[in-house]
Design an enzyme around this catalytic site. Structure first.
Site, PDB file in Angstrom:
ATOM      1  N   GLU A  89      36.163  50.311  31.257  1.00 44.77           N
ATOM      2  CA  GLU A  89      35.518  49.866  32.501  1.00 44.77           C
ATOM      3  C   GLU A  89      34.368  50.811  32.903  1.00 44.77           C
ATOM      4  OE1 GLU A  89      38.109  48.077  35.438  1.00 44.77           O
ATOM      5  OE2 GLU A  89      39.734  47.907  34.002  1.00 44.77           O
ATOM      6  N   ASP A 102      41.156  40.452  41.052  1.00 45.49           N
ATOM      7  CA  ASP A 102      41.270  41.601  40.160  1.00 45.49           C
ATOM      8  C   ASP A 102      41.878  42.779  40.946  1.00 45.49           C
ATOM      9  OD1 ASP A 102      41.169  43.237  37.961  1.00 45.49           O
ATOM     10  OD2 ASP A 102      39.075  42.845  37.483  1.00 45.49           O
TER      11      ASP A 102
HETATM   12  C1  BGC Z   1      40.438  44.913  35.197  1.00 44.81           C
HETATM   13  C2  BGC Z   1      41.086  43.631  34.744  1.00 44.81           C
HETATM   14  C3  BGC Z   1      42.550  43.833  34.477  1.00 44.81           C
HETATM   15  C4  BGC Z   1      43.204  44.418  35.700  1.00 44.81           C
HETATM   16  C5  BGC Z   1      44.692  44.622  35.565  1.00 44.81           C
HETATM   17  C6  BGC Z   1      41.219  45.622  36.266  1.00 44.81           C
HETATM   18  O1  BGC Z   1      40.763  46.906  36.478  1.00 44.81           O
HETATM   19  O2  BGC Z   1      39.140  44.637  35.663  1.00 44.81           O
HETATM   20  O3  BGC Z   1      40.431  43.138  33.611  1.00 44.81           O
HETATM   21  O4  BGC Z   1      43.135  42.620  34.107  1.00 44.81           O
HETATM   22  O5  BGC Z   1      42.606  45.664  35.985  1.00 44.81           O
HETATM   23  O6  BGC Z   1      44.995  45.741  34.835  1.00 44.81           O
END
Ligand code: BGC
Length: 669
Positions: A539, A338
């Protein structure tokens, strides 16, 4: 764009820390004695591409089998070229020349990372195709794998069709519809030249204080399994008889592996407080099922989760990635880390962290702004014997396997398929499906009697309806996070229909529909629709303390004013008051319940707000049911799975009413 600036800032900090460590005599980066200084590392040149003829006869031949194509290509790759395939850079963090020079394998647009030229589908297409062409211009011409978070439509791009977030699709519980949504999303992603979506999310959250609850279909893994598989089917389509994906579908990504819905207090990127043995038992009890279903659907990629288990970050968990996912479950595709996730593992230096992550089984490193130093460290780690050549070859073979299987070596940049998809981008036809999804995702939580009928049915005869609340005309709040920008934003952020626009289109000509944002209703109004909920978040920004898990502060004020105004109505008991909740999860509305005769949970419906009017005023009935237990108080969330706590529950899992007040699953309250 905050993500992007914030994450950029963290990369800058890392770079500064490395630089500092280089400047302070003998003081190593991130505080470990053995770390080579940046000065030393940066001065190690990444060697130029190997000289000599490239033999493309096998790997560029679509008739050859994929294994032979991989072997023929791998045999010609230098270590540097292999390392460059193993990083994923952010589009705002590199230029086309760098892609060609290094032979960069993968690029992403993180949340809100639109092209500098502006946020239109055409500009996206131009930028992406520029980078894709740059990869073809590299020595070996390995195509670029481009990824984006199309988590509810191609949601970063202005004018895309934006579907309900997964929590709404869970309530709708219609697999055929989800497959269709996956197909449309794939087409709108392909329209801009992108071949990979980081979706679907397969967690089953146990604590809705977690800011990513809305990205997940259900609190039950068994629901997530079927719905996730249906989404993947839509994204990836059916592979042809040679095992290749077509150019109107996209690679899906089962994310995040694994345990994210089980962190203590629902903390994003937090810890699952279980021993490794207890965690394995939890997985075996069903929590692994969504991921095994994804494998059965031939999902080509997996993304590792930010969380830890028993204090160990998944990004360095050899047992979970290498042993469980790859060896036991037999996953053949690529595992991506990630966003900057490698930088969260326990190593003392960034180089140690790269070593730990790759040796745990991660194949592609999403290191948006640190990709260059990462390539260099990968090379050094192999030269120093800290990562084996076999591991590198395994990682690169997996990446190439995905690229071959997805048809990237045969892809025509900006070709006919892409142009056809672009012509359909944000089309009426696509929006119709999103509107259907909105209709089916609505959950009628409460529907009291008003006289001989129910509140919802009473609305049909009302002639002077007051709509209260700013969220009634707020496309940004309807869409939530992961829309145009990373966190999402209230207001007119993209194209679509707001809830009030939908209502206005559908009320009869003899009906007066008014609107205010201060909660005033008058005796002339014979019905009130109040639209309240959460403001957009994403998030960690969406993590909430139990006491704050409710409607926004502005909406709390609005509801208090509305209460006073309603109390003053002369004919209050014959005036249906219907609440529409826009939120990414069950939130605390207990203290307001007595104000509402009916409550509709609309989740984060996306751009097609008219789906709400279709059900509220049209012939459609409610069909959605809760896939999350809704507690009276968020203070009791952790008690929801315990037996004997029924009194603490406001609405149980499976709850959902019809217009006539009966329960969809026969469980009317
Ligand atoms: C998230 C992911 C995402 C990635 C790319 C991260 O902060 O946890 O779900 O795919 O960013 O944008």
């Amino acid at each position: 764009m905050k993500k992007y600036t914030w994450k950029k800032a963290s990369a800058l900090l890392l770079a500064m820390a490395l630089l500092l460590s280089a400047c302070t005599s003998g003081q190593p980066a991130q505080g470990e004695e053995t770390t080579p200084s940046t000065q030393e590392t940066v001065s190690t040149p990444v060697t130029d591409a190997a000289e000599g003829e490239v033999d493309k006869s096998v790997y560029m031949n679509p008739e050859a089998n994929v294994e032979d194509r991989i072997a023929a290509l791998l045999a010609q790759m230098t270590l540097e070229e292999k390392a460059a395939q193993m990083v994923q850079a952010e589009q705002s963090g590199l230029d086309a020349e760098a892609v060609t020079k290094y032979g960069i394998g993968s690029v992403l647009s993180g949340g809100g990372s639109a092209p500098l030229t502006g946020n239109s589908a055409e500009n996206w297409q131009e930028r992406i195709n520029e980078l894709k062409q740059a990869a073809l211009d590299s020595r070996l011409g390995i195509p670029l794998l481009y990824g984006v978070d199309a988590v509810h439509g191609n949601n970063n791009v202005f004018g895309a069709t934006v579907f309900p977030h997964n929590i709404g699709l869970g309530a709708a519980d219609n697999k055929e519809l989800i497959t269709k949504i996956g197909e449309i999303t794939a087409s709108e992603v392909r329209a801009v030249g992108i071949q990979w979506t980081f979706a679907p999310t397969l967690g089953n959250p146990q604590n809705e204080r977690w800011g990513r609850t809305y990205e997940c279909f259900s609190e039950r893994a068994e629901d997530v399994a079927g719905l996730g598989a249906a989404y993947i089917r839509g994204f990836q389509g059916t592979f042809d008889s040679n095992g290749y994906m077509d150019n109107k579908h996209v690679i899906a990504c089962a994310k995040h592996f694994i345990g994210e819905g089980y962190t203590e207090e629902g903390i994003n990127q937090g810890n699952v407080a279980m021993s490794p043995e207890e965690f394995d038992a939890l997985l075996a009890s069903g929590v692994l099922e969504p991921y095994t279903y994804a494998l059965n659907e031939n999902v080509l990629t997996f993304m590792v989760s930010f969380n830890s288990v028993d204090g160990l970050k998944c990004h360095e968990n050899y047992h979970l990635i290498q042993e469980l996912l790859k060896n036991e479950m037999g996953f053949k595709g690529l595992v991506i880390s990630d966003y900057n996730g490698v930088q969260q593992v326990s190593g003392a230096t960034y180089k140690d962290q790269v070593e730990l992550a790759v040796n745990a089984g991660i194949d592609l490193l999403m290191e948006p702004y640190s990709w260059e130093i990462c390539i260099q460290f990968l090379v050094e780690l192999v030269e120093e014997g800290r990562i084996s050549e076999e591991r590198i070859d395994d990682a690169v073979s997996r990446i190439l396997w995905v690229k071959f299987t997805a048809g990237l070596f045969e892809e025509e940049i900006g070709g006919a398929g892409e142009q056809e998809c672009l012509a359909e981008f944000g089309s009426e036809e696509h929006r119709e499906v999103a509107r259907q999804a909105v209709r089916e995702s609505l959950v009628l939580l409460k529907n009291n009697s008003i006289g001989e009928t129910t509140a919802i049915n009473a609305l049909q005869d009302c002639k002077n309806i007051m709509v209260v609340g700013q969220k009634a005309f707020d496309i940004g709040s309807q869409c939530g996070g992961w829309t145009i920008s990373w966190e999402g934003r209230s207001g007119k952020t993209t194209l679509g229909t707001t809830i009030i626009e939908g209502l206005a289109k559908q009320v009869g000509e003899d009906v007066k529909l008014s609107h205010n944002v201060d909660g005033n209703v008058s005796s002339e109004n014979d019905a009130v629709i109040v639209v309240v909920g959460e403001n957009p978040y994403v998030e960690t920004g969406g993590d909430r303390k139990a006491e704050n898990l409710t409607v926004s502060i502005k909406d709390q004020e609005l509801l208090e004013a509305l209460r006073v105004s309603l109390d003053a109505l002369p004919d209050r008991e014959n005036t249906p008051v219907i609440a529409i909740i826009i939120a990414g999860r069950p939130i605390n509305i207990t203290e307001y319940m007595d104000m509402f005769d009916a409550v509709v949970m609309a989740w984060l419906p996306g751009t097609e707000g008219e789906g709400v009017a279709d059900v509220l005023l049209g012939d459609y009935d409610f069909t959605g049911t809760l896939k999350y237990t809704w507690m009276k108080s968020p203070l009791d969330i952790e008690k929801k799975q315990e037996e004997g706590n029924e009194d603490l529950v406001l609405f149980p899992y499976g709850h959902g009413l019809k217009k006539d007040g009966s329960g969809i699953l026969g469980n009317a309250e």
